[in-house]
Structure formats: structure tokens, C-alpha cells
Scaffold this motif. Sequence first.
Motif, short mmCIF file in Angstrom:
data_model
loop_
_atom_site.label_atom_id
_atom_site.label_comp_id
_atom_site.label_asym_id
_atom_site.label_seq_id
_atom_site.Cartn_x
_atom_site.Cartn_y
_atom_site.Cartn_z
N ILE A 27 0.84 -1.20 0.00
CA ILE A 27 0.00 0.00 0.00
C ILE A 27 0.87 1.25 0.00
CG2 ILE A 27 -1.67 1.34 1.35
CD1 ILE A 27 -2.83 -1.33 2.32
N TYR A 31 0.39 3.09 -3.41
CA TYR A 31 -0.65 4.10 -3.20
C TYR A 31 -0.10 5.44 -2.72
CZ TYR A 31 -4.89 6.25 -1.23
OH TYR A 31 -5.91 7.12 -0.93
N LEU A 99 -8.07 2.05 -1.55
CA LEU A 99 -7.48 1.03 -0.68
C LEU A 99 -7.98 -0.36 -1.05
CD1 LEU A 99 -7.58 2.85 2.79
CD2 LEU A 99 -5.56 2.29 1.42
N THR A 102 -6.14 -1.37 -4.20
CA THR A 102 -4.73 -1.66 -3.92
C THR A 102 -4.57 -3.02 -3.25
OG1 THR A 102 -4.32 0.71 -3.63
CG2 THR A 102 -2.64 -0.79 -2.83
N ILE A 103 -5.46 -3.33 -2.31
CA ILE A 103 -5.41 -4.64 -1.65
C ILE A 103 -5.69 -5.75 -2.65
CG2 ILE A 103 -6.60 -6.10 0.04
CD1 ILE A 103 -6.88 -3.60 1.80
#
Length: 280
Positions: A27, A31, A99, A102-103
Amino acid sequence: MGVLEERFFKIQTEVSPAYQSDLLMFIYRKYIVPFYRNFANVRRWILDGRETLAFTLLDPNGLWYVDVEVTAGNPVEVRMKPSDPNVPDRVLNKIKEDLIITIQMFEDEIRRRTLYFAWVPSKHFAKEKTFTQKRKILSQIFTGNMLLLFVIFIFFSYAVFILAGPEYAPIILVISQFILVLFSDKIIMRMGDWSITEESPYVYILQYHIPPEDFEYIRRNYPRERLLQIKREIYERTLALGRTIDVQTVQDVFSQHGITIRPENLLVKSVNVYQIIKEV
């Protein structure tokens, strides 16, 4: 004046405990780092054995900010605390969406070197059906992106018009589509390895995230037949005896076949597929 509220949500993940720290680093790299000008106060800590990545998202105009904490685990826990009630909802929703994506990207990366076994408990071990050329074609037609089925139906339509003529062709095409829809579930069921019923609703899933240093060795030396033998032995020592799948048994079976399992890379879960389908 609006009410200042902290947002909290959870994200389910398939990441084993061994890779949860790597998830937070992923992350950070994917990110935060690419848009570092938008973030501040990036930090990590461990509390009660759980690791947290924290950062602050800044408004480009300096009007507000959002403090975010991402705590590793299953599920991943996310807290967002806006600086004031004027922070737009779209910003908070965008953080959540980013998020989650991204996960999912991290899961896709891990999934490429993950070994999966699945079982449906029954009186007799259900052997996987041979993946013949015929089965490959049927699988592509009915479980692919439907493009092949669309092309086949176009050619079928031309053939029907040529053979039956424009008078009867529409009727034949409608009837054929109705039959296909009516029996599609039975076609898919016959392609599967197991039957999910009310008496046997659970699917047991074992997933092992293969360490990078072991991946090539396992890929070269353990063909599908040998992996299926490992799968059968795990079943015979656990579910066939009415026991749950435990880490020790999995380790023992893999060890007998020359693979040293890292327990922290292993996940075992059961899913009530019948109930899920029933609720849809």
C-alpha cells in the motif's frame, strides 16, 4: 455546522498472516509513494501484535486533511478521521475505493504463486474429472467471456436459416435458446467435480502462499498428478475421518512429499456455498 465523524470499515482479504506486513508495504509503495505530494505523516507501528500503517491525505488547497489508519489482519481494518465536517464525501469514498483496489492488486500478485486445494466432504473421495480437450472447449464456451458462445450461435443461426428457411428459422432459434437457458445449470453441474447439496453444503479450501524462493522448484518438480496425490492424502487423513483440516496434518503430508510448509503462509477455510447460492 456538520458533525465530525470518524469512518471505519473492514476489507476482507485472502492474505495469510505471513504477508500482512508486506500488504502494508505494498500500500505504501503503490498508493502513497507515487502521489507523495498528497500525503504527510506516513508512519507504521505495531500494537498488540497488529501492524498499522498511518498517513494523512492533504487537500491541495490546504483547506482540510484526512488521517487514515490501515491495520493489517483479516479483515483489514481502516479508520478515516477527517479534520472537519467540510471534507467532501467523495474524498472519503475515493480513499476507501483506492485502498480496496490496492489490496486486490496485492492479492492478485500473491495469487500467482499460491497453491489451492478444494474439497467437498462425501462418503467417497471425489476424484477430479480429467481435463480433456472436450471439457476444455465446453469450459471455454460456458464459463469464459461468452464471446465464443456468441460466435457459435451466429454460425448456428446462419445454418438454421439456410436449412429451415426464413419461415421456420426464427421459431427454431427461439426454441433452441430456450432449451439452452433451461439446461444451462445442468450443463455446468456436469462439468464440475463435485455436487453441492443441502446435505453437503460446504466447500473446504486450503491455500498455501508459496515463498518466492520455493516457487520455481515446486513448479518444476510437482506436476498436477503429484499435487492431486497430496490433496487426496490430506483428505483421507482429515475430512474422510470426520476431522477438520489442521495445519499439522497438512505439514506432515507435504513433508512426506518433500515440501516444507510454512504454517504462517497457510490458510484453511470452509464456505457454505449452498447457503450463498440459496440467498442469491
